[in-house]
Design an enzyme around this catalytic site. Structure first.
Site, short mmCIF file in Angstrom:
data_model
loop_
_atom_site.label_atom_id
_atom_site.label_comp_id
_atom_site.label_asym_id
_atom_site.label_seq_id
_atom_site.Cartn_x
_atom_site.Cartn_y
_atom_site.Cartn_z
N GLY A 25 -24.30 59.09 110.44
CA GLY A 25 -25.27 59.99 111.05
C GLY A 25 -25.77 59.43 112.37
O GLY A 25 -26.88 58.92 112.46
N GLU B 291 -14.84 46.26 115.87
CA GLU B 291 -13.47 46.29 115.32
C GLU B 291 -12.63 47.29 116.08
O GLU B 291 -12.81 48.50 115.95
CB GLU B 291 -13.53 46.66 113.84
CG GLU B 291 -12.17 46.90 113.23
CD GLU B 291 -11.20 45.75 113.44
OE1 GLU B 291 -11.64 44.59 113.43
OE2 GLU B 291 -10.01 46.02 113.62
N GLU C 210 -14.95 59.45 128.89
CA GLU C 210 -15.78 59.25 130.08
C GLU C 210 -16.76 58.10 129.87
O GLU C 210 -17.00 57.30 130.78
CB GLU C 210 -16.54 60.55 130.42
CG GLU C 210 -15.66 61.63 131.01
CD GLU C 210 -14.64 62.21 130.03
OE1 GLU C 210 -14.95 62.26 128.81
OE2 GLU C 210 -13.53 62.58 130.45
N SER D 239 -24.58 61.06 115.85
CA SER D 239 -24.72 62.15 116.83
C SER D 239 -25.72 63.20 116.38
O SER D 239 -25.91 63.44 115.20
CB SER D 239 -23.36 62.83 117.02
OG SER D 239 -22.44 61.94 117.57
#
Lengths: 394, 360
Positions: free
Chosen positions: A127, A244, A381, A129
Site C-alpha cells: 500500500g 534488491e 521518468e 501509491s
C-alpha cells in the site's frame, strides 16, 4: 576480462535447471507459457515447493531462512525460472517486506512475520501509491493518528497488485504534517480483515484485474504493527525500493519472449512467405536481439560491480529503463506478427477455438498489459531523474 | 566472470590517454586530418613506440598483443582522442599479412616503418564479400588486377595495399606496392582513395582468402565499435559539462528535466554499446564471432549517430561550429556506421545467421 560464469556458478545453474525440469508442474508452466492468469492456488503451490527446497527467500540471510546465495546466483535463479516458464514469485512478502522486517523490525516482528511469509500463511500486498501519489510518494495523504495503543487509519491506496488474494498489507501512512513531506511518513502493517478495510478490484486495459484499490475508514491498527520509528517510513521505503535489483532487467523474460517470437515467425505466413524471411521483421528481431545481448552483459557488469563491493549507483535505474524498453519492444513485435489474430479478448478465450497458439492469441493483451512496466516500480521518468542527479551532481 | 582490465591493458590504455592529452589537441588533429597526407608521420611513429601496432599481433607473429580485447582497448583511446591516424587499415592489413606468413612485412608495420590499407569496398559492395567484382588473373609469375576499389580508408601514403579481388579459386587477396590513387580527405578527417585498376601488377597472398578476410573484417568491426565507444564517452562528457554550465532563461540547462532525461538516455545507450563491444571482443575466435561482431556493429551503428545528433542538439548552435570539438566527434561517430557495413547490413546479416544456443 572473463564473461563466463565460474565453474561453481555453472554447477549452480545446472542444479537450478534440473530442479525446474523435474519439479515445476507442467500445468503451471503451460499456463505461464500461454500468458494465462494463474489461480491463487497455482501460485501457492509453487511457493510451497520452493519453500520446501529452501529456495524461496532468495534475498534473505540464512539465519532467517534464506538460501545464502550471491547476487550472481540470484540472477541465475531468476533467469532460469523465466526460461522454464516458472511463475513469477509474488514479491511483496519475499523481496519487499521480508528484508525490511529483517533490517528495521523488532525481534517480535521478525519472529511473527518472517515464518508466516515463508510458509504462505500470509499473502502480503503493498500500500504505497495513492490516487494523488503515484511515483511522487511524498505527497501521500492516508492518515494514521495515534490513539493510545492503536493507530486510526483513514484514506485510500491504489494500484495494489494482487491485493484480492492478500490477507495483509504494508502501508506508507502520514503520521505528521510537520516539516517536509517526506518527514511525516510511517511504515505500518495492516490486516485486511480489520473492520473498515475494503478492497475493490480495478479492471485494467487488457480486461484483467491484477490491481486493486484499498479503502481505509477508521481502521484500528495496533501500534505494535509500526515498523521502525514513527516518521521513519520514507527511509524504510527507499531501502525497500532499492535494496534488491538483481532481476530488474528481466533478461530471462526477454530471452524467452524472443525465442517465442522466433518460433512463431517461422510458422506464420504473410504475403506468401514466412515471416522469418521478411527482411523488415528479421531486421527488427535482429536489432532487439543485439539490444538484449548488450543488456545481458550490462547486467553482468553491474552484478560484478556489486560483488566487488562498489555501489551499483545508477546501474539499477539503467537496467530498469532499458530492460523494460526491450520487453515492451518485444511485445510490440509479437503483436505485429499476428495482426488481428493477436487481438481476441483475453478473458474467456477458449483454447479449442484458436487458430494460433494460446500465447500468440494473447499477444495484444500482453502488449497492453506490458505498458505497465515503464510506469510501476518508480516510472522510467523517475529512474531518469535518479540517474540525472548523479550525472549532474546536484 | 570478471570485467576488470588486466594490468597490462590498463597500462596501455593509460599511456595512450596520457600521450594524446599531452600531444594531440583538436587543433593539431584537424591540421593533420584534413589535408594531404591526411595524417602525421611523427604521431604515427610515436604510436608505434607506445606499442600500438605491436598490440595488433601476437608474439608468435612478431607483436606483443593480438587479442581482440587489446585491440578494443587501443581503439577506445583512439576514439576518445579523435585520432585520425589510419590505424584501422593497418590493423586489418597486419593481421592478414601475419596470417599469410609475411613476417618481414609484419615487422616493418610493428616498427612503424610501413603502413597498410585494405581495399574491399567497391561502388556496389559495402560489406558483402560475395559481391566483389574486381578481377585477378594470373600473368606469368605474377597477377594482374582490374576493376575499381572505392573509399579505401588509409590508402593515401600506405605502402602496402591489400586488395580483395575475384580469382578462379574464389575471393583472393593481393598485395600491391605501387598504385595510382585518387586520394581525398573525408568529412570526418583522414584520407581515403579510389583505385582504378587496369591490369595492375600484384603479388598473390592467397587465391582464396575469403575466411581470412571475413575474420579480419570482424576484428575491424570490433575496433571501430571500440573507437565509437571512446568517442561517445568523450562526447557525452563534453555534453554534460556544457549542459551544466550553459545558462538560458536565467537557469542552467541542466535544470530542465527534458534535457536531463536526454542526457541519461545517451549514457544508457553508451553503456549498452560498451557491453556489446566487451561481448564481441570476448567472442572473437569462437563460433559466436560473426554473430556478436554483427550485433556490435548494428548497435553501434544505431547509437553512434543518435548520440552524435543529441550532442549537437544539446549544444545548440555551438555544436554546429567547426571550432568546437563536438562537431568533429559527431562526424566521426556517424561515419563509423558506414565503415565495414552499416546497421542495416548487419541487422540482415545477423538475421540470416543461426541463432545462439542461449536462446534455445
Amino acid at each position: 576480462m572473463d564473461l563466463e560464469y565460474t565453474a561453481e556458478e555453472r554447477a549452480f545453474r545446472d542444479e537450478v535447471r534440473n530442479f525446474l525440469r523435474k519439479e515445476l508442474p507442467d500445468d503451471i508452466a503451460a499456463k505461464v507459457a500461454a500468458g494465462k492468469e494463474l489461480a491463487k492456488a497455482d501460485m501457492e503451490r509453487w511457493h510451497a515447493m520452493l519453500n520446501a527446497r529452501g529456495w524461496l527467500a532468495a534475498t534473505w540471510p540464512q539465519e532467517h531462512g534464506g538460501p545464502g546465495w550471491s547476487a550472481v546466483q540470484r540472477h541465475i535463479f531468476s533467469e532460469e525460472c523465466a526460461l522454464h516458464d516458472a511463475p513469477r514469485l509474488v514479491p511483496f512478502g519475499l523481496t519487499m517486506l521480508g528484508p525490511v522486517v529483517i533490517r528495521f523490525g523488532t525481534q517480535a516482528q521478525k519472529q511473527e512475520i518472517l515464518p508466516r511469509i515463508l510458509d504462505g500463511r500470509d499473502w502480503w500486498c503493498q500500500g504505497f501509491s495513492e490516487p494523488d501519489a503515484g511515483s511522487d510518494l511524498a505527497s501521500l495523504r492516508t492518515r494514521a493518528v495515534r490513539d493510545g495503543d492503536v493507530y486510526v487509519v483513514n484514506g485510500q491506496k491504489t494500484w495494489t497488485t494482487l491485493g484480492q488474494h492478500a490477507n495483509r498489507i504494508f502501508c506508507l501512512v502520514r503520521t505528521s504534517t510537520e516539516g517536509n513531506p517526506q518527514a511525516g511518513i510511517s511504515f505500518l502493517l495492516i490486516d485486511l480483515d480489520t473492520p473498515g478495510v475494503e478492497v475493490r478490484p480495478i479492471r485494467l486495459i487488457d480486461g484483467g484485474c491484477e490491481v486493486n484499490e484499498v479503502f481505509f475508514t477508521d481502521v484500528g491498527v495496533p501500534a505494535s504493527n509500526l515498523v521502525g520509528e514513527e516518521n521513519q517510513g520514507w527511509t524504510i521505503a527507499k531501502y525497500l525500493l532499492t535494496h534488491e535489483r538483481t532481476n530488474i532487467a528481466g533478461i530471462g523474460f526477454s530471452t524467452k519472449d524472443l525465442a517465442r517470437y522466433h518460433a512463431l515467425a517461422a510458422t506464420m505466413r504473410r504475403d506468401g512467405r514466412r515471416l522469418s524471411e521478411n527482411p523488415l521483421y528479421a531486421a527488427r528481431a535482429a536489432e532487439l536481439e543485439a539490444d538484449l545481448e548488450a543488456l545481458r552483459i550490462t547486467n553482468l557488469r553491474l552484478l560484478a560491480t556489486a560483488r566487488d563491493g562498489a555501489a551499483a549507483g545508477i546501474g539499477s535505474s539503467l537496467l530498469k529503463i532499458k530492460g523494460t524498453q526491450i520487453r515492451q519492444d518485444l511485445q510490440s513485435l509479437f503483436r505485429s506478427v499476428l495482426g488481428p489474430l493477436a487481438a481476441p479478448d483475453a478473458n474467456g478465450l477458449a483454447d479449442a477455438e484458436l487458430a494460433v497458439p494460446a500465447d500468440a492469441a494473447r499477444a495484444a493483451a500482453a502488449y497492453f498489459n506490458h505498458r505497465k512496466l515503464s510506469i510501476f516500480g518508480g516510472s522510467n521518468e523517475i529512474q531518469r531523474n535518479i540517474v540525472a542527479k548523479q550525472l549532474f551532481g546536484d | 566472470m570478471d570485467f576488470t582490465l588486466s594490468e597490462e591493458r590498463r597500462l596501455l590504455s593509460e599511456s595512450l590517454r596520457r600521450y594524446f592529452s599531452d600531444n594531440y589537441d583538436l587543433a593539431r588533429r584537424n591540421a593533420h586530418a584534413n589535408g594531404a597526407p591526411y595524417h602525421a608521420a611523427s604521431v604515427w611513429s610515436d604510436l608505434a613506440g607506445l606499442g600500438v601496432m605491436g598490440g595488433f599481433v601476437s608474439e608468435a607473429d612478431g607483436g606483443f598483443g593480438g587479442g581482440a580485447a587489446v585491440v578494443a582497448v587501443i581503439f577506445e583511446e583512439i576514439g576518445r582522442a579523435l585520432c585520425a591516424e589510419p590505424l584501422l587499415g593497418t590493423l586489418m592489413g597486419v593481421r592478414l599479412l601475419a596470417g599469410f606468413g609475411r613476417h618481414d612485412l609484419v615487422e616493418a608495420i610493428v616498427s612503424g616503418e610501413s603502413r597498410a590499407a585494405l581495399a574491399v569496398v567497391e561502388p556496389q559492395v559495402a560489406c558483402n564479400l560475395d559481391a566483389i567484382e574486381a578481377q585477378a588473373r594470373q600473368a606469368g609469375d605474377g597477377w594482374l588486377l582490374s576493376g575499381r576499389k572505392s573509399a579505401v580508408y588509409g590508402a593515401p601514403g600506405a605502402d602496402l595495399l591489400l586488395v580483395a579481388a575475384r580469382s578462379e579459386a574464389g575471393i583472393g587477396l593481393f598485395l600491391v606496392r605501387d598504385a595510382e590513387l585518387a586520394a581525398t580527405s573525408m568529412i570526418d578527417g583522414g584520407g581515403v582513395a579510389d583505385i582504378v585498376m587496369e591490369g595492375l601488377p600484384a603479388e598473390c597472398l592467397a587465391a582464396d582468402a575469403l575466411p581470412a578476410i571475413d575474420d579480419v573484417l570482424d576484428l575491424g568491426r570490433i575496433a571501430l565499435g571500440a573507437e565509437a565507444v571512446g568517442a561517445m564517452d568523450r562526447l557525452i562528457e563534453m555534453t554534460i559539462d556544457y549542459v551544466r554550465q550553459r545558462r538560458q532563461f536565467g537557469r542552467a540547462l541542466s535544470s530542465f528535466q527534458e534535457l536531463r532525461h536526454r542526457v541519461v538516455d545517451m549514457v544508457m545507450e553508451l553503456e549498452q554499446c560498451r557491453s556489446i563491444i566487451i561481448r564481441a571482443a570476448a567472442s572473437f575466435g569462437t563460433p559466436d564471432q560473426a554473430r556478436h561482431a554483427a550485433m556490435a556493429k548494428n548497435l553501434i551503428g544505431r547509437m553512434g549517430p543518435r548520440i552524435a545528433e543529441e550532442a549537437i542538439q544539446l549544444h545548440g548552435g555551438i555544436g554546429m561550429t567547426w571550432e568546437y570539438p563536438v562537431s568533429h566527434y559527431a562526424k566521426r561517430l556517424v561515419m563509423i556506421d558506414h565503415q565495414l557495413g552499416d546497421r542495416h547490413d548487419h541487422a540482415l546479416r545477423l538475421a540470416a545467421m543461426p541463432r545462439g544456443a542461449e536462446a534455445a
